[in-house]
Design a protein around this motif. Structure first.
Motif, PDB file in Angstrom:
ATOM      1  N   THR A  16       0.819  -1.217   0.000  1.00  0.00           N
ATOM      2  CA  THR A  16       0.000   0.000   0.000  1.00  0.00           C
ATOM      3  C   THR A  16       0.852   1.267   0.000  1.00  0.00           C
ATOM      4  O   THR A  16       0.376   2.330  -0.376  1.00  0.00           O
ATOM      5  CB  THR A  16      -0.930   0.028   1.228  1.00  0.00           C
ATOM      6  OG1 THR A  16      -0.138  -0.139   2.411  1.00  0.00           O
ATOM      7  CG2 THR A  16      -1.956  -1.068   1.158  1.00  0.00           C
ATOM      8  N   HIS A  17       2.121   1.144   0.424  1.00  0.00           N
ATOM      9  CA  HIS A  17       2.997   2.320   0.484  1.00  0.00           C
ATOM     10  C   HIS A  17       4.076   2.297  -0.600  1.00  0.00           C
ATOM     11  O   HIS A  17       5.038   3.065  -0.532  1.00  0.00           O
ATOM     12  CB  HIS A  17       3.660   2.400   1.866  1.00  0.00           C
ATOM     13  CG  HIS A  17       2.675   2.439   2.998  1.00  0.00           C
ATOM     14  ND1 HIS A  17       1.920   3.549   3.293  1.00  0.00           N
ATOM     15  CD2 HIS A  17       2.296   1.484   3.891  1.00  0.00           C
ATOM     16  CE1 HIS A  17       1.130   3.300   4.320  1.00  0.00           C
ATOM     17  NE2 HIS A  17       1.332   2.050   4.700  1.00  0.00           N
ATOM     18  N   ASP A  25       6.206  -0.736  14.698  1.00  0.00           N
ATOM     19  CA  ASP A  25       5.085  -0.569  15.616  1.00  0.00           C
ATOM     20  C   ASP A  25       5.397  -1.384  16.858  1.00  0.00           C
ATOM     21  O   ASP A  25       5.574  -2.599  16.778  1.00  0.00           O
ATOM     22  CB  ASP A  25       3.792  -1.058  14.953  1.00  0.00           C
ATOM     23  CG  ASP A  25       2.557  -0.724  15.784  1.00  0.00           C
ATOM     24  OD1 ASP A  25       2.717  -0.303  16.939  1.00  0.00           O
ATOM     25  OD2 ASP A  25       1.433  -0.891  15.271  1.00  0.00           O
ATOM     26  N   ARG A  31      -5.363  -4.470   2.225  1.00  0.00           N
ATOM     27  CA  ARG A  31      -4.786  -3.563   3.223  1.00  0.00           C
ATOM     28  C   ARG A  31      -5.077  -2.094   2.912  1.00  0.00           C
ATOM     29  O   ARG A  31      -5.142  -1.264   3.824  1.00  0.00           O
ATOM     30  CB  ARG A  31      -3.269  -3.794   3.329  1.00  0.00           C
ATOM     31  CG  ARG A  31      -2.917  -5.136   3.956  1.00  0.00           C
ATOM     32  CD  ARG A  31      -1.435  -5.443   3.887  1.00  0.00           C
ATOM     33  NE  ARG A  31      -1.135  -6.752   4.463  1.00  0.00           N
ATOM     34  CZ  ARG A  31      -0.676  -6.956   5.684  1.00  0.00           C
ATOM     35  NH1 ARG A  31      -0.423  -5.922   6.471  1.00  0.00           N
ATOM     36  NH2 ARG A  31      -0.445  -8.173   6.126  1.00  0.00           N
ATOM     37  N   TYR A  32      -5.236  -1.776   1.652  1.00  0.00           N
ATOM     38  CA  TYR A  32      -5.549  -0.391   1.295  1.00  0.00           C
ATOM     39  C   TYR A  32      -6.873   0.039   1.932  1.00  0.00           C
ATOM     40  O   TYR A  32      -6.987   1.131   2.488  1.00  0.00           O
ATOM     41  CB  TYR A  32      -5.606  -0.258  -0.225  1.00  0.00           C
ATOM     42  CG  TYR A  32      -6.091   1.082  -0.734  1.00  0.00           C
ATOM     43  CD1 TYR A  32      -5.562   2.269  -0.246  1.00  0.00           C
ATOM     44  CD2 TYR A  32      -7.089   1.159  -1.701  1.00  0.00           C
ATOM     45  CE1 TYR A  32      -6.010   3.492  -0.707  1.00  0.00           C
ATOM     46  CE2 TYR A  32      -7.536   2.380  -2.171  1.00  0.00           C
ATOM     47  CZ  TYR A  32      -6.996   3.549  -1.673  1.00  0.00           C
ATOM     48  OH  TYR A  32      -7.450   4.753  -2.126  1.00  0.00           O
ATOM     49  N   GLU A  59      -6.411   0.340   5.868  1.00  0.00           N
ATOM     50  CA  GLU A  59      -5.659   1.533   6.263  1.00  0.00           C
ATOM     51  C   GLU A  59      -6.453   2.799   5.965  1.00  0.00           C
ATOM     52  O   GLU A  59      -6.423   3.757   6.746  1.00  0.00           O
ATOM     53  CB  GLU A  59      -4.310   1.550   5.548  1.00  0.00           C
ATOM     54  CG  GLU A  59      -3.382   0.434   6.007  1.00  0.00           C
ATOM     55  CD  GLU A  59      -2.116   0.323   5.181  1.00  0.00           C
ATOM     56  OE1 GLU A  59      -1.883   1.213   4.337  1.00  0.00           O
ATOM     57  OE2 GLU A  59      -1.360  -0.653   5.365  1.00  0.00           O
ATOM     58  N   SER A  60      -7.181   2.816   4.841  1.00  0.00           N
ATOM     59  CA  SER A  60      -7.984   3.991   4.493  1.00  0.00           C
ATOM     60  C   SER A  60      -9.096   4.215   5.508  1.00  0.00           C
ATOM     61  O   SER A  60      -9.329   5.348   5.956  1.00  0.00           O
ATOM     62  CB  SER A  60      -8.587   3.824   3.091  1.00  0.00           C
ATOM     63  OG  SER A  60      -7.595   3.819   2.101  1.00  0.00           O
ATOM     64  N   HIS A  62      -7.587   5.367   8.834  1.00  0.00           N
ATOM     65  CA  HIS A  62      -7.100   6.743   8.715  1.00  0.00           C
ATOM     66  C   HIS A  62      -8.264   7.722   8.746  1.00  0.00           C
ATOM     67  O   HIS A  62      -8.233   8.728   9.469  1.00  0.00           O
ATOM     68  CB  HIS A  62      -6.310   6.891   7.413  1.00  0.00           C
ATOM     69  CG  HIS A  62      -5.712   8.253   7.212  1.00  0.00           C
ATOM     70  ND1 HIS A  62      -5.304   8.728   5.989  1.00  0.00           N
ATOM     71  CD2 HIS A  62      -5.458   9.255   8.090  1.00  0.00           C
ATOM     72  CE1 HIS A  62      -4.842   9.954   6.123  1.00  0.00           C
ATOM     73  NE2 HIS A  62      -4.917  10.301   7.384  1.00  0.00           N
ATOM     74  N   GLU A  98      -6.907   2.904  14.095  1.00  0.00           N
ATOM     75  CA  GLU A  98      -5.753   2.112  13.692  1.00  0.00           C
ATOM     76  C   GLU A  98      -6.222   0.878  12.924  1.00  0.00           C
ATOM     77  O   GLU A  98      -7.287   0.330  13.206  1.00  0.00           O
ATOM     78  CB  GLU A  98      -4.952   1.654  14.920  1.00  0.00           C
ATOM     79  CG  GLU A  98      -4.159   2.749  15.588  1.00  0.00           C
ATOM     80  CD  GLU A  98      -2.930   3.162  14.802  1.00  0.00           C
ATOM     81  OE1 GLU A  98      -2.366   2.319  14.088  1.00  0.00           O
ATOM     82  OE2 GLU A  98      -2.525   4.322  14.917  1.00  0.00           O
ATOM     83  N   PRO A  99      -5.416   0.413  11.948  1.00  0.00           N
ATOM     84  CA  PRO A  99      -5.729  -0.854  11.285  1.00  0.00           C
ATOM     85  C   PRO A  99      -5.030  -2.016  11.975  1.00  0.00           C
ATOM     86  O   PRO A  99      -3.918  -1.876  12.483  1.00  0.00           O
ATOM     87  CB  PRO A  99      -5.170  -0.639   9.873  1.00  0.00           C
ATOM     88  CG  PRO A  99      -3.995   0.277  10.076  1.00  0.00           C
ATOM     89  CD  PRO A  99      -4.308   1.132  11.279  1.00  0.00           C
TER      90      PRO A  99
END
Length: 671
Positions: free
Chosen positions: A93-94, A170, A448-449, A452-453, A456, A461-462
């Protein structure tokens, strides 16, 4: 006689229609519309190679906090006809995807970054001219599509793409995620599919009875890791690995030879760096006249809250067809863990969703042992089936009754196999109203996108749960995040230096024990200039100061030279958050994509070999089928939607029966 022929014709149409409908949904029970097609089955045509992608390998180098990933895809046409191949595949995703190279024999063609529509035109022209060509497009920030034109019989085409990403620990744990398969996406009505989401209709292959999969691509993964600090607790969550230690700070990792089916689940590698503190620091780099920086600051220690807030939890649980079996069983274990962390004075409710929704209670319930047991009894009674109607579920959740003067947290539990990431983000942002949202992704290859979206947007938190082994302790970790934020009101400023274009521009409240990470640019730096980070924690003010003079003390040039690209990727993520259907930031996204040579929603890589290999121009299009992610039921790709031809057959049948009735009626009308 006429009536008999008419009846026979009607029966033929009826059974043809019935067969077409049964074929379109044969793998499905209790399913809703989906853009995913029927399960792929080889047609046995020896003239066309239905599996042109033979292998995919990843060479990953983790150098300090930065990972560089080189993916090599090898396509080969083993049929007798020229083909055009299409392959949908995932990425981090990053990921900042920054280059593509096409290798054919001894010819190496470096792809160019172009605006999406221009790249598509260049590709189509080359395709029609009989030239080898490749087009790499972004469909989602974590989903890409490769098109390869004019693969001739016997041809081998090798495509090499590179991306980089920043690994952020994390609670002291660094994690590299290399996804290997795109899970099927529920997309609503396939008749109304737009060009932007038509990729969702990629075929998926059914596993054979022996457990093998005709679409299983040979997947190799090699990782080299180097750290300035000794490494500890190196492990892989879903694959068996072989680790060769060079010393206590570096190692080489490969897949265990026993791993024969590796491409149906995410490769997840985690490790710690010895010592309690996260390695804070400042990295700088100059490129094209601009100075870039990356600041990573150690988070403060979490402090237990002095006041206990009144809280309410609304659990929104996906029970669709793709959750059937293993994912839903894992979700049940997770719910038991989360419910057990509730306090008696707190309230909760559960909304189960698929094609429709049902709730545990019309109003919130006290977290008493009796109510918790009632919740788990209902959870265990649901088997899973139907489509993943996430947006209606979220709308229902935000509209549900809530306890007055109570802080509410919404907890979404799903595999994320939907194509409404953008709409979900917008809906959550518009409905916070003293509510935050946490997203739990369940499965071996989670979207995961989306997770996380949603987190956010919901200022939460995911969490990713790949299986039952990830469940123990997640309830306590979730409660730490909810009850005791680490830092709020976070700001950065320069002393003796001007900072600009910082990302993120607004730093949210810190919930997790991960370092504060800020990208940016600076100018007019004076001797002794510093960057100062401030915030508010439970025990008072937080302050961290790093000197520009000390930057790059632990970073080599190979790490630092990626700062411009990583800054641009961070900026693109911010613009993506603001991006709605009106394409308001399209020009800025294109400018960044072209300037930093990055794959984006509006920019693509295109490579053309000027040698004409297929002068006749006749080709067959082949969509590379994908394996279903490990643990995902075939219900996730069922399509009970009738083919267009079926509608005509049914209409013809209705006309025939109407004509027959009119014929019989007219025979009995006296003249």
């Amino acid at each position: 006689m006429k009536r008999g022929l008419l009846f026979l014709f009607a029966c033929l149409i009826f059974f043809s229609a019935a067969y077409a409908f049964a074929d379109s949904g044969r793998e499905c029970t209790n399913c809703d519309h989906s853009l995913a097609p029927r399960l792929w089955i080889p047609d046995g045509d020896p003239n066309t190679d239905h599996l042109p992608l033979k292998s995919s390998s990843a060479d990953i180098v983790i150098d300090g906090p930065i990972a560089r990933v080189t993916i090599t895809q090898r396509y080969r046409n083993e049929g007798t006809r020229p083909i055009n191949a299409r392959y949908v595949f995932p990425g981090s995703t990053h990921a900042a995807v920054q280059s593509l190279t096409m290798n054919i024999g001894d010819r190496i063609i470096k792809a160019k970054i172009k605006e999406k529509e221009e790249a598509k035109k260049i590709y189509e022209v080359a395709k029609q001219a009989g030239k080898h060509a490749a087009l790499l497009e972004q469909k989602r920030p974590n989903v890409f599509m490769m098109n390869v034109a004019n693969i001739m019989p016997g041809d081998t085409v090798e495509l090499v793409l590179q991306y980089s990403e920043l690994l952020i620990p994390d609670d002291g744990v660094y994690q590299l995620v290399y996804p290997t398969v795109v899970g099927p996406r529920y997309g609503g009505d396939p008749i109304r599919a737009t060009p932007h989401n038509r990729w969702i209709a990629n075929p998926y292959a059914k596993d054979n009875t022996d457990g093998s999969n005709p679409a299983q691509i040979k997947t190799d993964i090699h990782v080299r890791i180097a750290s300035p600090i000794p490494i500890s607790d190196l492990r892989s969550a879903q694959h068996k690995i072989v680790t060769h230690w060079l010393n206590d700070k570096s190692a080489e990792i490969s897949l265990d030879p026993s791993e024969t089916h590796t491409g149906n689940r995410d490769f997840i590698l985690s490790f710690r760096l010895q010592g309690a503190k996260i390695n804070s620091g400042l990295m700088t780099y100059e490129w094209n006249g601009e100075h870039y920086f990356l600041m990573m600051a150690q988070p403060p220690k979490r402090v237990a809250p002095t006041e206990v807030m009144k809280r309410e939890y609304l659990f929104v649980v996906d029970v669709s067809g793709s959750m059937y079996g293993f994912p839903l069983n894992t979700a049940s274990d997770l719910m038991r863990e989360l419910l057990s962390s509730l306090k008696p004075q707190e309230t909760f409710n559960i909304l189960f969703f698929s094609g429709g929704s049902r709730v545990l209670s019309p109003t919130p319930l006290q977290a008493t042992p009796e109510n918790l047991q009632r919740a788990m009894t209902m959870m265990r009674s649901i088997q899973g089936g139907g489509g993943t109607e996430l947006l209606p579920a979220l709308k229902t959740a935000f509209a549900m009754p809530r306890t007055e003067d109570t802080a509410r947290s919404i907890v979404v539990i799903t595999d994320g196999y939907v194509d409404v990431e953008r709409q979900a983000y917008d809906l959550i942002k518009q409905n916070l109203n003293s509510t935050n949202l946490f997203a739990f992704g369940i499965g071996s290859s989670v979207n995961r996108y989306l997770m996380e979206s949603m987190a956010h947007a919901g200022q939460g938190e995911p969490f990713i749960i790949t299986g039952p082994n990830d469940v123990p302790g997640v309830g306590a970790r979730f409660r730490r995040y909810v009850d005791a934020p680490v830092l709020s009101h976070i700001k950065i400023r320069g002393n003796g230096v001007e900072l600009y274009d910082t990302e993120p521009s607004e730093i949210p409240v810190m919930l997790a024990e991960r370092p504060i990470v800020i990208f940016g640019k600076y100018r007019n730096a004076q001797p002794g200039a510093t960057l100062e980070l401030t915030g508010t924690r439970a025990t008072g003010e937080y302050r961290a100061t790093l000197s520009l003079d000390d930057s790059n003390g632990q970073a080599d040039k190979n790490q630092a030279e990626l700062l411009p690209v990583l800054w641009a990727r961070q900026r693109l993520m911010y613009l993506s958050d603001l991006q709605g259907d009106d394409d308001a930031h399209r020009d800025e996204i294109i400018r960044l994509g072209l300037r930093y040579s990055l794959l984006t929603r509006y920019t693509s890589f295109v490579a053309v070999d000027e040698t004409i290999s297929n002068p006749n121009g006749n080709t067959t299009d082949v969509k590379q089928p994908l394996p279903l992610p490990q643990g995902v039921s075939e219900l996730a790709v069922a399509q009970p939607v009738p083919e267009p031809s079926l509608y005509w057959l049914l209409l013809a049948l209705a006309v025939l029966f109407a004509s027959d009735r009119l014929f019989r009626k007219n025979r009995h009308v006296p003249h």
